[in-house]
Design a protein around this motif. Structure first.
Motif, PDB file in Angstrom:
ATOM      1  N   GLU A 371       0.659  -0.961  -0.197  1.00  7.99           N
ATOM      2  CA  GLU A 371       0.096   0.015   0.052  1.00  7.99           C
ATOM      3  C   GLU A 371       0.878   1.226   0.020  1.00  7.99           C
ATOM      4  O   GLU A 371       0.389   2.454  -0.368  1.00  7.99           O
ATOM      5  N   HIS A 372       1.877   1.067   0.597  1.00  5.03           N
ATOM      6  CA  HIS A 372       2.917   2.331   0.682  1.00  5.03           C
ATOM      7  C   HIS A 372       3.504   2.740  -0.926  1.00  5.03           C
ATOM      8  O   HIS A 372       3.925   3.715  -1.085  1.00  5.03           O
ATOM      9  N   GLU A 373       3.258   1.904  -1.674  1.00  4.44           N
ATOM     10  CA  GLU A 373       3.862   1.953  -3.163  1.00  4.44           C
ATOM     11  C   GLU A 373       2.811   2.046  -4.318  1.00  4.44           C
ATOM     12  O   GLU A 373       3.158   2.817  -5.131  1.00  4.44           O
ATOM     13  N   ILE A 374       1.945   1.491  -4.293  1.00  7.52           N
ATOM     14  CA  ILE A 374       0.991   1.337  -5.282  1.00  7.52           C
ATOM     15  C   ILE A 374      -0.511   1.306  -4.813  1.00  7.52           C
ATOM     16  O   ILE A 374      -0.903   1.159  -3.646  1.00  7.52           O
ATOM     17  N   GLY A 375      -1.236   1.506  -5.772  1.00  6.79           N
ATOM     18  CA  GLY A 375      -2.778   1.348  -5.442  1.00  6.79           C
ATOM     19  C   GLY A 375      -3.679   2.742  -5.162  1.00  6.79           C
ATOM     20  O   GLY A 375      -4.882   2.575  -5.133  1.00  6.79           O
ATOM     21  N   SER A 376      -3.073   3.884  -5.236  1.00  6.22           N
ATOM     22  CA  SER A 376      -3.833   4.894  -4.859  1.00  6.22           C
ATOM     23  C   SER A 376      -2.902   6.211  -5.219  1.00  6.22           C
ATOM     24  O   SER A 376      -1.983   6.064  -6.003  1.00  6.22           O
ATOM     25  N   LEU A 377      -3.376   7.298  -5.270  1.00  4.95           N
ATOM     26  CA  LEU A 377      -2.572   8.610  -5.508  1.00  4.95           C
ATOM     27  C   LEU A 377      -2.345   9.304  -4.456  1.00  4.95           C
ATOM     28  O   LEU A 377      -1.916  10.569  -4.434  1.00  4.95           O
ATOM     29  N   GLU A 378      -1.879   8.528  -3.551  1.00  2.00           N
ATOM     30  CA  GLU A 378      -1.302   9.253  -2.174  1.00  2.00           C
ATOM     31  C   GLU A 378      -0.145   9.588  -2.390  1.00  2.00           C
ATOM     32  O   GLU A 378       0.805   9.048  -2.880  1.00  2.00           O
ATOM     33  N   PRO A 379       0.452  10.725  -1.909  1.00  2.00           N
ATOM     34  CA  PRO A 379       1.711  11.279  -1.967  1.00  2.00           C
ATOM     35  C   PRO A 379       2.587  10.259  -1.305  1.00  2.00           C
ATOM     36  O   PRO A 379       2.452   9.694  -0.245  1.00  2.00           O
ATOM     37  N   GLY A 380       3.733  10.204  -2.004  1.00  2.00           N
ATOM     38  CA  GLY A 380       4.806   9.283  -1.419  1.00  2.00           C
ATOM     39  C   GLY A 380       4.848   7.805  -2.194  1.00  2.00           C
ATOM     40  O   GLY A 380       5.585   7.114  -2.044  1.00  2.00           O
ATOM     41  N   THR A 381       3.678   7.359  -2.843  1.00  2.00           N
ATOM     42  CA  THR A 381       3.537   6.330  -3.822  1.00  2.00           C
ATOM     43  C   THR A 381       4.014   6.640  -5.119  1.00  2.00           C
ATOM     44  O   THR A 381       4.326   7.709  -5.399  1.00  2.00           O
ATOM     45  N   MET A 382       4.350   5.481  -5.643  1.00  3.93           N
ATOM     46  CA  MET A 382       5.054   5.544  -6.996  1.00  3.93           C
ATOM     47  C   MET A 382       3.838   5.951  -7.957  1.00  3.93           C
ATOM     48  O   MET A 382       2.821   5.590  -7.993  1.00  3.93           O
ATOM     49  N   ALA A 383       4.280   6.914  -9.023  1.00  8.61           N
ATOM     50  CA  ALA A 383       3.286   7.539  -9.907  1.00  8.61           C
ATOM     51  C   ALA A 383       3.089   6.375 -10.939  1.00  8.61           C
ATOM     52  O   ALA A 383       3.583   6.642 -12.178  1.00  8.61           O
ATOM     53  N   ASP A 384       2.376   5.471 -10.543  1.00 11.24           N
ATOM     54  CA  ASP A 384       1.699   4.584 -11.557  1.00 11.24           C
ATOM     55  C   ASP A 384       0.198   5.296 -11.786  1.00 11.24           C
ATOM     56  O   ASP A 384      -0.590   4.731 -11.009  1.00 11.24           O
ATOM     57  N   VAL A 385       0.255   5.670 -12.822  1.00 10.62           N
ATOM     58  CA  VAL A 385      -0.981   6.434 -13.055  1.00 10.62           C
ATOM     59  C   VAL A 385      -1.746   6.422 -14.687  1.00 10.62           C
ATOM     60  O   VAL A 385      -0.957   6.189 -15.482  1.00 10.62           O
ATOM     61  N   THR A 386      -2.945   6.142 -14.608  1.00 12.48           N
ATOM     62  CA  THR A 386      -3.708   6.165 -15.942  1.00 12.48           C
ATOM     63  C   THR A 386      -4.384   7.261 -16.256  1.00 12.48           C
ATOM     64  O   THR A 386      -5.091   7.821 -15.115  1.00 12.48           O
ATOM     65  N   VAL A 387      -4.828   7.480 -17.142  1.00  6.38           N
ATOM     66  CA  VAL A 387      -5.789   8.631 -17.919  1.00  6.38           C
ATOM     67  C   VAL A 387      -6.542   8.017 -18.667  1.00  6.38           C
ATOM     68  O   VAL A 387      -6.396   7.502 -19.751  1.00  6.38           O
ATOM     69  N   TRP A 388      -7.981   8.400 -18.319  1.00  9.57           N
ATOM     70  CA  TRP A 388      -9.062   7.603 -19.208  1.00  9.57           C
ATOM     71  C   TRP A 388      -9.944   8.858 -19.673  1.00  9.57           C
ATOM     72  O   TRP A 388     -10.308   9.766 -18.918  1.00  9.57           O
ATOM     73  N   ASP A 389     -10.596   8.440 -20.868  1.00  7.80           N
ATOM     74  CA  ASP A 389     -11.945   9.098 -21.203  1.00  7.80           C
ATOM     75  C   ASP A 389     -12.980   8.673 -20.392  1.00  7.80           C
ATOM     76  O   ASP A 389     -13.001   7.229 -20.269  1.00  7.80           O
ATOM     77  N   TRP A 390     -13.728   9.563 -20.186  1.00  6.93           N
ATOM     78  CA  TRP A 390     -14.992   9.059 -19.403  1.00  6.93           C
ATOM     79  C   TRP A 390     -15.787   8.170 -20.108  1.00  6.93           C
ATOM     80  O   TRP A 390     -16.395   7.235 -19.572  1.00  6.93           O
ATOM     81  N   ALA A 391     -15.855   8.525 -21.131  1.00  8.64           N
ATOM     82  CA  ALA A 391     -16.882   7.849 -22.307  1.00  8.64           C
ATOM     83  C   ALA A 391     -16.336   7.681 -23.712  1.00  8.64           C
ATOM     84  O   ALA A 391     -15.494   8.566 -24.091  1.00  8.64           O
ATOM     85  N   VAL A 392     -16.248   6.573 -24.318  1.00  6.29           N
ATOM     86  CA  VAL A 392     -16.275   6.507 -25.734  1.00  6.29           C
ATOM     87  C   VAL A 392     -17.160   6.021 -26.530  1.00  6.29           C
ATOM     88  O   VAL A 392     -18.025   5.101 -26.066  1.00  6.29           O
TER      89      VAL A 392
END
Ligand SMILES: [Zn+2]
Length: 441
Positions: A371-392
């Motif tokens: 939990e300290h590394e992945i799974g959220s947008l919490e400061p301190g976690t690794m920036a494993d981040v996805t950007v999505w269209d809400w709808a296609v």
């Protein structure tokens, strides 16, 4: 492949930020565990998330404007077979016939280092193109398949947990190992890969029927000798399989008890399926901290059965989300979550978008002790981040416009969305996928 040197130090990404702060449980659609900041900037410094802001950051930040899009933590797939993209969507069989007819011949090809290397690269790039940035993976029994997977994951900076598949009976000769050689191979792989960058080793008996008791004992020795290693396997997927295990291990109380009695259940154990469990099994999962990797797409495709998630939840057992490709027919965690909703609906249970999202992000991170590394947008976690269209597409776009609240909107995104909604995937801050482009190399 590695372009860490070219990675900008400070990155800001604008969009609607969504993540979970804790387990929302099986409650209503209003939840205090949801964190949503419409039209904010997510701030990344080097490889880590450092914060969020409503106002645009100054020009010292490399700005990526995705206003009107959704930004979430990368998905975590807790059970998937890399080489099985070779035979995904194979027709007409239940588990045991399916393994013999399709799976084992496909896995045989990965004894070839070239096939293994190309297969690992294709598989990991496919995960990234579906918004999955971390995974618990089965390669094959071949040592080269493990090296190929870890090498490819290392090049991409991904959090991958994996290990050589152990099988010393009830499988074709070309996949079988033996206790002594397998133990030596595992020790060598652990020494070379475990704890290197974001990689971790998982001791991987395929499932109880294909390991002798001596091999299961050896697996437990490895876990004890190498702290921090994981264990991954399958449990109670299909009724014929459960019956077979009862015949092979007559002294075990249950299928799950085979693993417990061999010392294989720990807080780092990941067991796929868990469809056919009883109350004692669920209690045992809660006590040991072992998690069930729920694979709804696979359970429906192979006709395996419907998991009782509520009973698992009430017992205190952790349930995370898995594609189980190639038993599952998609790497998309959105499609997987949509199937999970239907599996619960068939049992009269409502799975909220929040519980679903949690199980594939922060809940999985928590169950994996990450939990300290992945799974959220919490400061301190690794920036494993996805950007999505809400709808296609016209229908999803129409539906999105009419959504009256956040849950309605996120639920429609899960039900109607798939990898075509994905715009960008970052791993440790570095963009590894962008829609319409190949940025993998
Ligand atoms: Zn599996």
């Amino acid at each position: 492949m590695s372009n860490a040197g070219a990675s900008p130090r400070r990155i800001a990404i604008r969009g609607d930020l969504l993540d979970m702060t804790a387990d929302p449980g099986f409650g209503g659609v209003a939840s205090s565990k949801v964190r949503f900041n419409a039209d904010h900037w997510l701030l990344i410094e080097d490889a880590r998330i450092v914060g969020r802001t409503a106002a645009a950051p100054d020009a010292s930040w490399e700005r990526h404007d995705h206003a009107g899009r959704l930004i979430t933590p990368g998905f975590i797939d807790t059970h998937v077979h890399g080489p099985q993209i070779d035979m995904i969507a194979s027709y007409g069989a239940e588990l045991l016939e399916w393994l013999n007819t399709y799976t084992f011949p496909a896995e045989r090809r990965h004894a070839d280092p070239e096939v293994a290397a190309m297969g690992a690269a294709t598989f990991l790039d496919a995960l990234l193109a579906h918004g999955t940035t971390a995974a618990v993976v089965f390669p094959t029994t071949h040592k080269v398949s493990v090296d190929a997977l870890f090498e490819a994951a290392s090049q991409r900076g991904m959090r991958v947990i994996s290990g050589k598949v152990l099988m010393d009976r009830n499988a074709p000769d070309f996949l079988c190992d033996d206790v002594e050689n397998a133990e030596r191979d595992c020790i060598d792989l652990i020494q070379r890969w475990h704890g290197r960058g974001r990689l971790a080793y998982a001791v991987t008996p395929r499932f109880a029927p294909t390991s002798t008791p001596a091999q299961l004992d050896m697996a437990a020795r490895l876990l004890q000798a190498h702290p921090g290693t994981y264990m991954q396997s399958h449990v109670a997927e299909n009724r014929d399989e459960v019956q077979w295990v009862a015949e092979l291990f007559p002294r075990a109380r249950s299928y799950l008890d085979v693993y417990e009695s061999h010392g294989l259940l720990t807080e780092r154990s990941v067991l796929a399926h868990g469809v056919w469990l009883d109350d004692d099994d669920r209690q045992l999962l809660a006590e040991t901290g072992a998690q069930i990797a729920h694979a709804p797409t696979s359970n429906l495709f192979l006709g395996s059965g419907l998991i009782d998630w509520v009973k698992l939840h009430d017992a205190g057992a952790q349930v995370t989300m898995a594609s189980d490709v190639g038993g599952g027919i998609t790497l998309s965690m959105l499609r997987t979550l949509a199937e999970a909703y239907k599996v619960q609906a068939l049992q009269g249970v409502r799975l909220t978008a929040w519980k679903a999202l949690y199980s594939a992000t922060r809940g999985a991170a928590r169950a994996l002790q990450l939990e300290h590394e992945i799974g959220s947008l919490e400061p301190g976690t690794m920036a494993d981040v996805t950007v999505w269209d809400w709808a296609v597409g016209p229908v999803a776009t129409h539906r999105d416009r009419l959504a009256r609240d956040l849950h309605e909107r996120v639920f429609a995104w899960i039900m109607l969305g798939d990898e075509r909604n994905l715009v960008s995937t970052r791993v440790a801050g570095v963009e590894r996928y962008r829609r319409g482009e190949s940025c993998g190399s």
